[in-house]
Design a protein around this motif. Sequence first.
Motif, mmCIF file in Angstrom:
data_model
loop_
_atom_site.group_PDB
_atom_site.id
_atom_site.type_symbol
_atom_site.label_atom_id
_atom_site.label_comp_id
_atom_site.label_asym_id
_atom_site.label_seq_id
_atom_site.Cartn_x
_atom_site.Cartn_y
_atom_site.Cartn_z
ATOM 1 N N VAL A 70 0.839 -1.192 0.000
ATOM 2 C CA VAL A 70 0.000 0.000 0.000
ATOM 3 C C VAL A 70 0.874 1.243 0.000
ATOM 4 C CG1 VAL A 70 -1.952 -1.078 1.164
ATOM 5 C CG2 VAL A 70 -0.202 0.038 2.507
ATOM 6 N N ALA A 71 0.270 2.316 -0.445
ATOM 7 C CA ALA A 71 0.923 3.622 -0.405
ATOM 8 C C ALA A 71 -0.025 4.581 0.308
ATOM 9 C CB ALA A 71 1.216 4.106 -1.818
ATOM 10 N N TYR A 72 0.532 5.621 0.880
ATOM 11 C CA TYR A 72 -0.259 6.621 1.586
ATOM 12 C C TYR A 72 -0.169 7.930 0.823
ATOM 13 C CZ TYR A 72 -0.379 3.136 5.195
ATOM 14 O OH TYR A 72 -0.583 1.964 5.876
ATOM 15 N N VAL A 73 -1.332 8.388 0.372
ATOM 16 C CA VAL A 73 -1.405 9.627 -0.394
ATOM 17 C C VAL A 73 -1.922 10.712 0.541
ATOM 18 C CG1 VAL A 73 -2.443 10.760 -2.377
ATOM 19 C CG2 VAL A 73 -1.871 8.330 -2.500
ATOM 20 N N PRO A 74 -1.126 11.740 0.813
ATOM 21 C CA PRO A 74 -1.589 12.796 1.727
ATOM 22 C C PRO A 74 -2.652 13.669 1.069
ATOM 23 C CG PRO A 74 0.583 13.333 0.891
ATOM 24 C CD PRO A 74 0.250 11.972 0.362
ATOM 25 N N VAL A 75 -3.634 14.034 1.866
ATOM 26 C CA VAL A 75 -4.663 14.980 1.433
ATOM 27 C C VAL A 75 -4.219 16.351 1.908
ATOM 28 C CG1 VAL A 75 -7.094 15.623 1.670
ATOM 29 C CG2 VAL A 75 -6.446 13.216 1.615
ATOM 30 N N ASP A 76 -4.370 17.357 1.044
ATOM 31 C CA ASP A 76 -3.986 18.707 1.435
ATOM 32 C C ASP A 76 -4.702 19.105 2.717
ATOM 33 O OD1 ASP A 76 -2.465 18.861 -0.861
ATOM 34 O OD2 ASP A 76 -4.044 19.843 -2.027
ATOM 35 N N PRO A 77 -4.013 19.771 3.648
ATOM 36 C CA PRO A 77 -4.671 20.204 4.890
ATOM 37 C C PRO A 77 -5.823 21.168 4.594
ATOM 38 C CG PRO A 77 -2.294 20.430 5.051
ATOM 39 C CD PRO A 77 -2.598 20.096 3.630
#
Length: 162
Positions: free
Chosen positions: A65-72
């Motif tokens: 799996v990879a973790y894609v950050p969501v913009d704050p």
Amino acid sequence: MSEDADQAEDEPPKKSKLPLIIGLVLALAGGGGGFYATWSGMILGTESEHSDSADAEESKPNVDVAYVPVDPLVISLQPPAQAQYLRFRASLEVPTQNQAEVEKLMPRVVDVLNSYLRALEPADLEHPAILTRIRAQMLRRVQVIAGLQKVNDLLIMEFVLN
């Protein structure tokens, strides 16, 4: 005196409560036994003995799996709220092969999360179990945008009311 004797003969004898008590005890025992049989899987159980090893294999974390950050996000709250702003930051857990596709959809993801958070009532944010409910609602919305198999989970990294 004959009147007293006639009254005693007219009254029927009292019925015993023993059958009622025995029936009540048997009903409770039967209900308890039925509950245990259903709860333990003896009745209506669809799982086999071999499913325990399958469950152990399924419980292993998926390492691909990879973790894609969501913009704050910073959301201004409506006036009756005790806090003025909500700071929110999250990451999406996606299979590695879908990471690029989900990153391309990030503006739509931020839009839907922003819209959802702005629609929340201030009283909702003060509820103790709101984080679980918000997480489930946002994950469902992201999965509608990206696809069910493309996003596994939404991880809330920051949820701060200022």
